[in-house]
Design a protein around this motif. Structure first.
Motif, PDB file in Angstrom:
ATOM      1  N   UNK A  21       0.857  -1.189   0.000  1.00  0.00           N
ATOM      2  CA  UNK A  21       0.000   0.000   0.000  1.00  0.00           C
ATOM      3  C   UNK A  21       0.899   1.247   0.000  1.00  0.00           C
ATOM      4  N   UNK A  22       0.624   2.128  -0.910  1.00  0.00           N
ATOM      5  CA  UNK A  22       1.465   3.295  -1.169  1.00  0.00           C
ATOM      6  C   UNK A  22       1.386   4.306  -0.032  1.00  0.00           C
ATOM      7  N   UNK A  23       2.501   5.007   0.257  1.00  0.00           N
ATOM      8  CA  UNK A  23       2.402   6.147   1.183  1.00  0.00           C
ATOM      9  C   UNK A  23       1.421   7.158   0.607  1.00  0.00           C
ATOM     10  N   UNK A  24       0.693   7.853   1.477  1.00  0.00           N
ATOM     11  CA  UNK A  24      -0.256   8.866   0.994  1.00  0.00           C
ATOM     12  C   UNK A  24       0.481  10.098   0.481  1.00  0.00           C
ATOM     13  N   UNK A  25       1.686  10.317   1.024  1.00  0.00           N
ATOM     14  CA  UNK A  25       2.464  11.493   0.670  1.00  0.00           C
ATOM     15  C   UNK A  25       3.910  11.046   0.473  1.00  0.00           C
ATOM     16  N   UNK A  40     -17.131  17.384   4.952  1.00  0.00           N
ATOM     17  CA  UNK A  40     -17.362  16.382   3.908  1.00  0.00           C
ATOM     18  C   UNK A  40     -16.122  15.727   3.329  1.00  0.00           C
ATOM     19  N   UNK A  41     -14.934  16.123   3.814  1.00  0.00           N
ATOM     20  CA  UNK A  41     -13.690  15.522   3.312  1.00  0.00           C
ATOM     21  C   UNK A  41     -12.958  14.829   4.446  1.00  0.00           C
ATOM     22  N   UNK A  42     -11.964  14.008   4.073  1.00  0.00           N
ATOM     23  CA  UNK A  42     -11.078  13.468   5.109  1.00  0.00           C
ATOM     24  C   UNK A  42      -9.917  14.443   5.278  1.00  0.00           C
ATOM     25  N   UNK A  43      -9.728  14.915   6.503  1.00  0.00           N
ATOM     26  CA  UNK A  43      -8.551  15.717   6.842  1.00  0.00           C
ATOM     27  C   UNK A  43      -7.642  14.868   7.725  1.00  0.00           C
ATOM     28  N   UNK A  44      -6.337  14.925   7.447  1.00  0.00           N
ATOM     29  CA  UNK A  44      -5.391  14.149   8.247  1.00  0.00           C
ATOM     30  C   UNK A  44      -4.373  15.092   8.881  1.00  0.00           C
ATOM     31  N   UNK A  75     -11.519  11.469  -1.457  1.00  0.00           N
ATOM     32  CA  UNK A  75     -11.837  10.041  -1.428  1.00  0.00           C
ATOM     33  C   UNK A  75     -10.580   9.289  -1.035  1.00  0.00           C
ATOM     34  N   UNK A  76     -10.766   8.129  -0.438  1.00  0.00           N
ATOM     35  CA  UNK A  76      -9.616   7.304  -0.081  1.00  0.00           C
ATOM     36  C   UNK A  76      -9.083   6.699  -1.376  1.00  0.00           C
ATOM     37  N   UNK A  77      -7.823   6.911  -1.637  1.00  0.00           N
ATOM     38  CA  UNK A  77      -7.242   6.466  -2.910  1.00  0.00           C
ATOM     39  C   UNK A  77      -7.173   7.608  -3.916  1.00  0.00           C
ATOM     40  N   UNK A  78      -7.865   8.735  -3.610  1.00  0.00           N
ATOM     41  CA  UNK A  78      -7.839   9.891  -4.509  1.00  0.00           C
ATOM     42  C   UNK A  78      -6.662  10.806  -4.200  1.00  0.00           C
ATOM     43  N   UNK A 322      -3.031   4.159   4.385  1.00  0.00           N
ATOM     44  CA  UNK A 322      -4.415   3.872   4.788  1.00  0.00           C
ATOM     45  C   UNK A 322      -4.818   2.481   4.320  1.00  0.00           C
ATOM     46  N   UNK A 323      -5.633   1.810   5.116  1.00  0.00           N
ATOM     47  CA  UNK A 323      -6.172   0.495   4.748  1.00  0.00           C
ATOM     48  C   UNK A 323      -7.627   0.451   5.205  1.00  0.00           C
TER      49      UNK A 323
END
Ligand code: FUB
Length: 341
Positions: A21-25, A40-44, A75-78, A322-323
Motif C-alpha cells: 500500500x502506497x504512502x499517501x504522501x 465532507x472531506x477526510x482531513x489528516x 476520497x480514499x485512494x484519490x 491507509x487500509x
C-alpha cells in the motif's frame, strides 16, 4: 494492493515491503496520522518527520519534529492535498522542541489543533491552537493546557456532543513520571511487572475546547477476567497512541503496545471505560513505532497508520498510509497485516 516483503534493509536487517500500500504522501515524511471527516472531506493531521541528525535513543530524541502540515482528500485512494505548514514550534511561546503526534477537533465552526511538545524544562505538555478552517493555519495559545502532561492527545466527540481528550505515553512520553496527576521527578518509575500497568488518561473538554473540564483520570484496560493489564504484559498493555471510535454503541479504545509494536484494542460501554482487551487491529509495521487512527467515511471504516518503507526502514522517517478496516458481525475487528497479500 498489498504486496509481499521483497527487500532487506542492509543497515537494520529489517525486511522492507515493496510498497505494501502506497504512502499517501511522498514529498514529506508524515507519521501518527489522525484522520477526521470535516466539511465532507477526510482531513489528516500527522506528525512531520525530518532528519534532524539527532541520534536515536530510548527517549525518542530522534523524533525532533518542529512543525505540522495538514492534508485532505475527497476520497480514499484519490488525490491528497497538502495544505502546507499550519503551525511551527517557533510560534508556540511555551514550547521548545519535539512536536509529536497531534489531533484535531471541530466545534461550532472553529477548529482546534492539539499537540504535544516539550517545554523549556524538557517536560511534555499538551498545547492547543485555534483556526477557522480544518486546513489551518492555527493560532497557538500562549500556555499549554492547564494540568496537561505526557503525549499523544486524541480528542473524541461523542454522539451526545461531549468532547473528551485521551492522552499519555510511557518511556519517551514521560507518563511514568506522574502519579495521581502529580509530577514525581525525572526518574522513570514503573509499577512492578505483576502490578497494574500505567494507564492512559482521559478528561472531558471544557466548553471553550481550550482546557479540561475535570481532572485527568485513568482509563482502565482490563483482561477478560476483569483484572487490569499488568506492567509485565508487554504484548497487551498500553504504551502510547490512544484513539477512540464508536461502532454499534460500543466504544473502541485502540492504542500502541510500543515495544511489542502492535495496535491493540479494547471495548467498553462508556468513553471513560473500563475497556476490555479484545485483540490486535494492526500487526507490527516496518520501523519501531506503530500509530494509527480509525475513521468512518461514506459508510466504510478506514485505518490510517504509518510505516518506514519509503525511507528504507528509518524509524524516525515515516510515511502515512491507509487500509480498510472491517468490524466482524460479533463486533471484533479483523486484524490487519500491512504486508499480507
Ligand atoms: O512521532 C513521535 C512519537 O512516536 C509519537 O508521539 C508516538 O506515538 C510515536 O509514534
Amino acid at each position: 494492493n498489498n504486496q509481499q516483503v521483497e527487500e532487506i534493509n542492509e543497515e537494520t536487517n529489517d525486511t522492507i515491503p515493496e510498497f505494501a500500500s502506497e504512502p499517501l504522501v511522498k514529498d514529506n515524511y508524515t507519521a501518527d496520522p489522525s484522520a477526521h471527516v470535516f466539511e465532507g472531506k477526510i482531513y489528516v493531521y500527522p506528525s512531520h518527520d525530518w532528519d534532524s541528525g539527532i541520534p536515536e535513543d530510548d527517549t525518542g530524541a530522534h523524533f525532533n519534529m518542529k512543525d505540522y502540515h495538514v492534508y485532505s482528500m475527497d476520497s480514499v485512494g484519490g488525490e491528497v492535498t497538502d495544505h502546507g505548514k499550519v503551525l511551527d514550534v517557533e510560534d508556540v511561546k511555551w514550547a521548545s522542541r519535539q512536536m509529536w503526534a497531534p489531533d484535531a477537533a471541530e466545534k461550532d465552526g472553529k477548529y482546534y489543533l492539539y499537540f504535544p511538545a516539550k517545554d523549556e524544562n524538557d517536560i511534555f505538555r499538551i498545547g492547543v491552537a485555534v483556526g477557522d478552517s480544518p486546513a489551518g493555519p492555527f493560532e497557538p495559545q500562549d500556555e499549554p493546557i492547564a494540568n496537561s502532561y505526557s503525549i499523544d492527545p486524541a480528542v473524541y466527540k461523542d454522539t451526545d456532543g461531549a468532547y473528551y481528550m485521551y492522552v499519555g505515553g510511557i518511556w519517551g512520553g514521560q507518563l511514568q513520571r506522574y502519579r495521581n496527576n502529580e509530577y514525581q521527578g525525572e526518574e522513570d518509575v514503573y509499577p512492578a511487572d505483576d502490578e497494574p500497568a500505567l494507564m492512559p488518561k482521559i478528561a472531558r473538554m471544557s466548553d471553550d475546547m481550550l482546557g479540561f473540564a475535570e481532572e485527568l483520570r485513568d482509563v482502565q484496560i482490563l483482561d477478560k477476567e476483569g483484572n487490569p493489564l499488568t506492567t509485565g504484559d508487554n504484548e497487551r498493555r498500553f504504551f502510547e497512541a490512544a484513539w477512540v471510535h464508536k461502532y454499534n454503541d460500543t466504544y473502541y479504545f485502540s492504542y500502541s503496545t510500543g515495544d511489542t509494536h502492535n495496535i491493540a484494542y479494547a471495548t467498553g460501554d462508556s468513553p471513560y471505560g473500563p475497556f476490555t482487551y479484545q485483540g490486535v487491529v494492526l500487526e507490527p509495521v516496518l520501523g519501531w513505532t506503530n500509530h494509527h487512527s480509525i475513521v468512518e467515511y461514506n459508510g466504510k471504516w478506514y485505518l490510517f497508520y504509518h510505516d518506514s518503507s519509503l525511507s528504507g526502514g528509518k524509524t524516525y522517517l515515516r510515511s502515512m498510509k491507509v487500509a480498510e478496516l472491517k468490524h466482524n458481525e460479533d463486533g471484533s475487528i479483523e486484524t490487519i497485516s500491512a504486508y499480507a497479500n
